[in-house]
Structures are given as structure tokens and as C-alpha cells.
Scaffold this active site. Structure first.
Site, PDB file in Angstrom:
ATOM      1  NE  ARG A 120      41.789  34.427  42.771  1.00  0.00           N
ATOM      2  CZ  ARG A 120      42.880  33.798  43.201  1.00  0.00           C
ATOM      3  NH1 ARG A 120      43.594  33.072  42.373  1.00  0.00           N
ATOM      4  NH2 ARG A 120      43.243  33.878  44.469  1.00  0.00           N
ATOM      5  CB  THR A 162      32.741  39.041  45.726  1.00  0.00           C
ATOM      6  OG1 THR A 162      33.819  38.230  45.252  1.00  0.00           O
ATOM      7  CG2 THR A 162      31.577  38.151  46.143  1.00  0.00           C
ATOM      8  CG  ASP A 186      34.793  46.892  40.799  1.00  0.00           C
ATOM      9  OD1 ASP A 186      35.645  47.151  41.668  1.00  0.00           O
ATOM     10  OD2 ASP A 186      34.624  45.750  40.324  1.00  0.00           O
ATOM     11  CD  GLU A 214      42.772  37.402  45.151  1.00  0.00           C
ATOM     12  OE1 GLU A 214      41.862  36.648  45.506  1.00  0.00           O
ATOM     13  OE2 GLU A 214      43.120  37.528  43.959  1.00  0.00           O
ATOM     14  CD  GLN A 250      45.538  40.972  41.238  1.00  0.00           C
ATOM     15  OE1 GLN A 250      45.876  41.024  40.070  1.00  0.00           O
ATOM     16  NE2 GLN A 250      45.371  39.830  41.883  1.00  0.00           N
TER      17      GLN A 250
END
Length: 358
Positions: free
Chosen positions: A182, A45, A205, A40, A209
Site C-alpha cells: 500500500r 495498483t 495517475d 483504496e 483520497q
């Protein structure tokens, strides 16, 4: 430290590649950039934004996949908001009578075991009623009041305001839609076709989490730099994974663990303090003292942001090697500016390393 957010008066520093700022070098040089950060934070993004900036188009299969993800995002948001309204009587929020039956039927669908795999089909078949439910004043009020606490993704407002456009069959996600949706990163994803001033940039990337972090060390070898993405706006939120641990504390601890790793202690670090827009809005009504009671400064952006930045920078146990920028990952021009500066800096570092070897 960079202070970049939005187009403003800032000009791309090498981001547009209109003129080489540094000498051309052999094309077989590779700059490996690790994109790390907690869930998050806006890390994925940023990855999508870089792909857009570098004119790496999304395939038809990717666009179709993003459509399905956006449909699922919308349905899961409605499901979460309906649950909050049922469980928190203090909100005193009630759907319009004509939407009560729709809500009950949707809740029944949402509870089915195959809901996630069927989400795109459900959205397409139930679109009219989904749109009607999402526009109910009680739903919108609940989203405004409880969105952060309930882990509602930050793109929810963006999509809810434009549901008429997100009509099945005719709908094709825009770049902005793709940025706002998301989609949890799992495993390791590479973007390795970025050529700039004679170098090839390879961006890695990995999922942010907690369950994904044990895979990170697989990507450490040969890294030129770590770009660590941290959300400024998470100081009052808990981890999605356990709903107990403060997100910012988790991010600071993770930053400490990453940059002081034996495998990365000599690697340059770019710290992106992201979601500046969320932070600027939030500190107007909620002080960072809620998390950091020892903070004695004023509740304005500059002082609060610098305090948080220092908490990250103080974790560094090795040489001075960290550059910091404030960012908004959904704003293309901001990321174009920052990424341009970062590319030039990393090439300069790479060239200086080559000179030392001569």
C-alpha cells in the site's frame, strides 16, 4: 460489458502487441488517459500493473523505496491489530505469554514521533521479534476477523504468510510484492512512454483520497479518456479519511461528479469494477442489501455486480460513452487482457476523430 478476471480462457485482445490490429498512424499522436478513482479502489495498483505489463522497469531507487513501504505496511498492520485486541475485549484474543513483552516494546516504538520515518530501520533491527509477533495465533485471528473494519490493507495476508522471505538485507521486492504493498498516491504521476500501433499513450495517475481530489481538474485538459477504478468489495466499508462515509457511496458520487464535469462531458469513459475476487468472497457471507436494502435480487456475483454497475451507469447524463470491465488489479493477465482491449478501442476512437476532420 467486459467480464474479465484472471487468465482463464481469455486471450489478450491486442494486449500482447504481437500483431497490429489497427493501421499504423503518425507517431506524434498522443492518447491521454486519466486514471481516476477513490482511495483504496486499487487505482494505483492498476498503474503499477500497467507499468509492469509495458516492460517499464522499476529503478533501484524505486525498488528501495518499495522495500521501505512494505516494511512500514507490516509494522503498521501489527500496530493496528495490537490496538484492536486491546480495545475490543469481546474478541477475547490473547498473545502467547512469550510474545507479550515483545508486543509492549513494539507498541512503545510505534508510538514514537519518528516511527514512520524510521520504519525501515526498525524493521531491519527488530526483524526476528517482528516475525515472531506476526505469527502469533491471536494476531492472525484478529487480522481475519477485523481486517476490513480496521482499514487493514488487503495485502496484509499476502505479506504475513511470507515473512521469512521478507528478511532484511537479502530482501528485494518482486513485482507481485510491489503490487500488493500500500502506497498512497499524492499529486500527479505520469507514465508517458507507452508506444502502441503508432500512438503514444500518456497515463496520468492522481491521488484518490479526498484531500487530493481538488488537484484532479489540473489534469483534465486534453484527455482522450477517463479510466475510473471502483472497488466492488467496498460496499460494507467506510472511508479511511473520516471513518463515517461508506466507500461505495463515495465512489458512486465521485463517478457522477467526474464524468459529468463540463470539462469531461465529451470524453470516453472506461469503468473498471475492481477487486472482483474480494467481492465474490465477501457476498457469500454479507449481502449487498446491507448497503442497498432496495435490492431484491439473489446474492450471487452476476446479479449483485450488475446491480452495482447500473448504479454507476445511471449517473451518466450525456451520450452513451461508458464501457465496463470487471477486474482484479493484482492479476497481471487480467489487466493485460483489459488494457489491450482498452488501447485498441481508444486508438479506434482517435482514428475516427481524425477521419471526421478530413
Amino acid at each position: 460489458m467486459g467480464n474479465l478476471c484472471g487468465g482463464g480462457g481469455n486471450k489478450p485482445a491486442g494486449g500482447g502487441s504481437t500483431k497490429p490490429l489497427l493501421p499504423q498512424v503518425e507517431h506524434n499522436d498522443v492518447i491521454k488517459i486519466l486514471l481516476l478513482g477513490s482511495g483504496e479502489s486499487g487505482k494505483s495498483t492498476l498503474f503499477k500493473q500497467i507499468k509492469i505489463i509495458e516492460n517499464k522497469t522499476f529503478s533501484e531507487d524505486e525498488i528501495k523505496r518499495f522495500s521501505s513501504i512494505i516494511y512500514l505496511n507490516i509494522l503498521q498492520t501489527i500496530d493496528a491489530l495490537l490496538t484492536i485486541m486491546e480495545e475490543d475485549e469481546s474478541l477475547n484474543l490473547h498473545l502467547k505469554p512469550e510474545n507479550e513483552e515483545i508486543a509492549q516494546r513494539m507498541k512503545s516504538i510505534f508510538s514514537q514521533d519518528d516511527f514512520i520515518t524510521r520504519a525501515a530501520k526498525i524493521y531491519q533491527e527488530e526483524y526476528e521479534e517482528i516475525e515472531q509477533l506476526a505469527k502469533d495465533p491471536a494476531i492472525l485471528t484478529c487480522l481475519e476477523k477485523k481486517g476490513y473494519e480496521a482499514h487493514i490493507f488487503e495485502g496484509a495476508n499476502y505479506f504475513f504468510k511470507d515473512l521469512e522471505r521478507i528478511r532484511p538485507k537479502e530482501y528485494k521486492p518482486t513485482h507481485q510484492d510491489i503490487l500488493y504493498c500500500r502506497s498512497k498516491t499524492t499529486g500527479i504521476t505520469e507514465l508517458n512512454q507507452i508506444d502502441y500501433n503508432g500512438y503514444r499513450l500518456k497515463i496520468i495517475d492522481v491521488g484518490g483520497q479526498a484531500p487530493e481530489r481538488n488537484k484532479w481538474h489540473q489534469a483534465y485538459e486534453g484527455a482522450t479518456a477517463v479510466v475510473f477504478v471502483a472497488s466492488l468489495g467496498d460496499y460494507d466499508q467506510l472511508l479511511y479519511e473520516d471513518d463515517k462515509t461508506n466507500r461505495m457511496i463515495d465512489s458512486i458520487d465521485l463517478f457522477d461528479e467526474v464524468i459529468n464535469s463540463r470539462l469531461l462531458k465529451d470524453v470516453n469513459v472506461i469503468l473498471l469494477l475492481n477487486k472482483r475476487d474480494v467481492f465474490e468472497k465477501k457476498i457469500k457471507t454479507k449481502s449487498i442489501k446491507t448497503l442497498f436494502p432496495e435490492y431484491t435480487g439473489t446474492d450471487d456475483f452476476e446479479h449483485c455486480a450488475k446491480y452495482i454497475e447500473k448504479l454507476y451507469l445511471d449517473k451518466n447524463k450525456y451520450k452513451a460513452r461508458i464501457d465496463t470491465y470487471y477486474t482484479c488489479a493484482t492479476e497481471t493477465e487480467n489487466i493485460r487482457d483489459v488494457f489491450g482491449i482498452v488501447k485498441d478501442k481508444l486508438i479506434e476512437i482517435k482514428q475516427n476523430e481524425k477521419k471526421k476532420k478530413v
